[in-house]
Scaffold this active site. Structure first.
Site, short mmCIF file in Angstrom:
data_model
loop_
_atom_site.label_atom_id
_atom_site.label_comp_id
_atom_site.label_asym_id
_atom_site.label_seq_id
_atom_site.Cartn_x
_atom_site.Cartn_y
_atom_site.Cartn_z
N GLU A 1 -1.08 -4.75 1.69
CA GLU A 1 -2.00 -5.80 2.14
C GLU A 1 -1.44 -7.22 1.95
O GLU A 1 -2.22 -8.19 1.96
CB GLU A 1 -3.35 -5.66 1.43
CG GLU A 1 -4.11 -4.41 1.85
CD GLU A 1 -5.53 -4.42 1.31
OE1 GLU A 1 -6.47 -4.50 2.11
OE2 GLU A 1 -5.69 -4.35 0.08
N HIS B 1 -6.00 -11.29 -3.72
CA HIS B 1 -6.88 -10.29 -3.11
C HIS B 1 -7.18 -9.24 -4.17
O HIS B 1 -6.26 -8.76 -4.84
CB HIS B 1 -6.21 -9.65 -1.90
CG HIS B 1 -6.93 -8.42 -1.45
ND1 HIS B 1 -8.24 -8.44 -1.01
CD2 HIS B 1 -6.56 -7.11 -1.43
CE1 HIS B 1 -8.62 -7.22 -0.72
NE2 HIS B 1 -7.63 -6.39 -0.98
N HIS C 1 -10.34 -6.24 -6.04
CA HIS C 1 -11.47 -5.33 -5.87
C HIS C 1 -12.27 -5.28 -7.17
O HIS C 1 -12.65 -4.19 -7.62
CB HIS C 1 -10.99 -3.92 -5.50
CG HIS C 1 -9.84 -3.91 -4.54
ND1 HIS C 1 -8.53 -3.74 -4.92
CD2 HIS C 1 -9.81 -4.08 -3.19
CE1 HIS C 1 -7.73 -3.79 -3.85
NE2 HIS C 1 -8.48 -4.00 -2.80
N HIS D 1 -15.15 -3.36 0.44
CA HIS D 1 -13.73 -3.38 0.06
C HIS D 1 -13.43 -4.28 -1.13
O HIS D 1 -13.04 -3.81 -2.19
CB HIS D 1 -12.93 -3.79 1.30
CG HIS D 1 -11.45 -3.91 1.07
ND1 HIS D 1 -10.55 -4.09 2.10
CD2 HIS D 1 -10.69 -3.91 -0.05
CE1 HIS D 1 -9.32 -4.17 1.60
NE2 HIS D 1 -9.38 -4.07 0.31
MN MN Z 1 -7.64 -4.28 -0.85
#
Ligand code: MN
Length: 249
Positions: A93, A112, A114, A182
């Protein structure tokens, strides 16, 4: 070249080298802090734009953020091509980082992640709003991006430049974008500002959820968000929290 000019050029080069060294050191520490503070775990990643060449950025090779060292950092172009071929496995990603650096010249660092407290809001489709003083740094609006809108069924990973461009468009001129079912992507004007914002997004999400279970929310006003953000992101404040977070890593 005159001696004076040569000396000026030498000083500028030394200053650029020091800027680069500082960014790389901060990026290593940011990986460790964000892992320690429950933002990154085995997944997720943080990057920094090259301080001198805006068309390049640094991100770790694919490995646990808690273990990242300077030798793990890879220099990439904004189209995803490594500056030198290392053969290292990269995060799938990473396109997220490239799209945001292309779209937002003011952004110098991206994360980024989670973090479960944040993903709960992405699952429920409930907006995260600044509910406390330090939470102000997430900004006045936290937009939501849903991969289904443009791309239908996917494996939910942001893998292509098209997907990443769509996410960057949803971020627009905000600092955080939520990704339905996500995670979240956070941006900052420096690695330290980004780290401050990413940790406090996680804390604000936890506090918003806890507070909503015991009473009604009274989020910050736009004026409070603006004023608190300015004071929270002052250099001396960031320095103090960076020192605190760095102590245990
Ligand atoms: Mn991700």
């Amino acid at each position: 070249m005159s001696t004076a000019l040569a000396s000026d050029a030498g000083a500028a080069e030394a200053s650029h080298a020091q800027d680069l060294e500082d960014v790389l050191n901060d990026l290593v520490v940011a990986n460790r802090i964000l892992a320690h503070e429950g933002v990154l775990d085995g997944f997720g990643h943080v990057s920094a734009r090259h301080p001198v060449d805006s068309q390049r950025y640094f991100i770790s090779r694919s490995r646990s953020p808690a273990l990242v060292a300077k030798s793990d950092l890879i220099e990439l172009r904004l189209d995803g091509r490594p500056v030198s071929d290392t053969g290292a496995k990269l995060y799938a990603e990473r396109v997220i980082h490239e799209a945001i650096y292309r779209a937002r010249p003011d952004v110098m660092s991206v994360c980024h992640h989670h973090a479960p407290a944040v993903v709960a809001f992405c699952i429920a489709g409930v907006e995260i709003v600044p509910v406390c003083h330090l939470g102000a740094v997430i900004g006045k609006r936290v937009p939501v991006w849903d991969s289904r809108d443009d791309f239908g069924d996917t494996d939910l990973l942001v893998r292509t430049a098209d997907q990443a461009d769509s996410l960057a468009a949803a971020l627009a001129d905000n600092w955080v974008v939520m990704m339905r079912r996500h995670g979240a992507t956070v941006a900052g004007r420096s690695v330290r500002e980004l780290t401050f914002r990413a940790v406090h997004l996680r804390l604000n999400a936890e506090l918003q959820l806890q507070a909503a279970t015991i009473g009604s929310l009274s989020p910050l006003t736009n004026g409070e968000i603006e004023l608190s953000s300015q004071s929270n992101l002052a250099a001396a404040v960031i320095e103090r929290i960076w020192e605190y977070w760095s102590a245990d890593i």
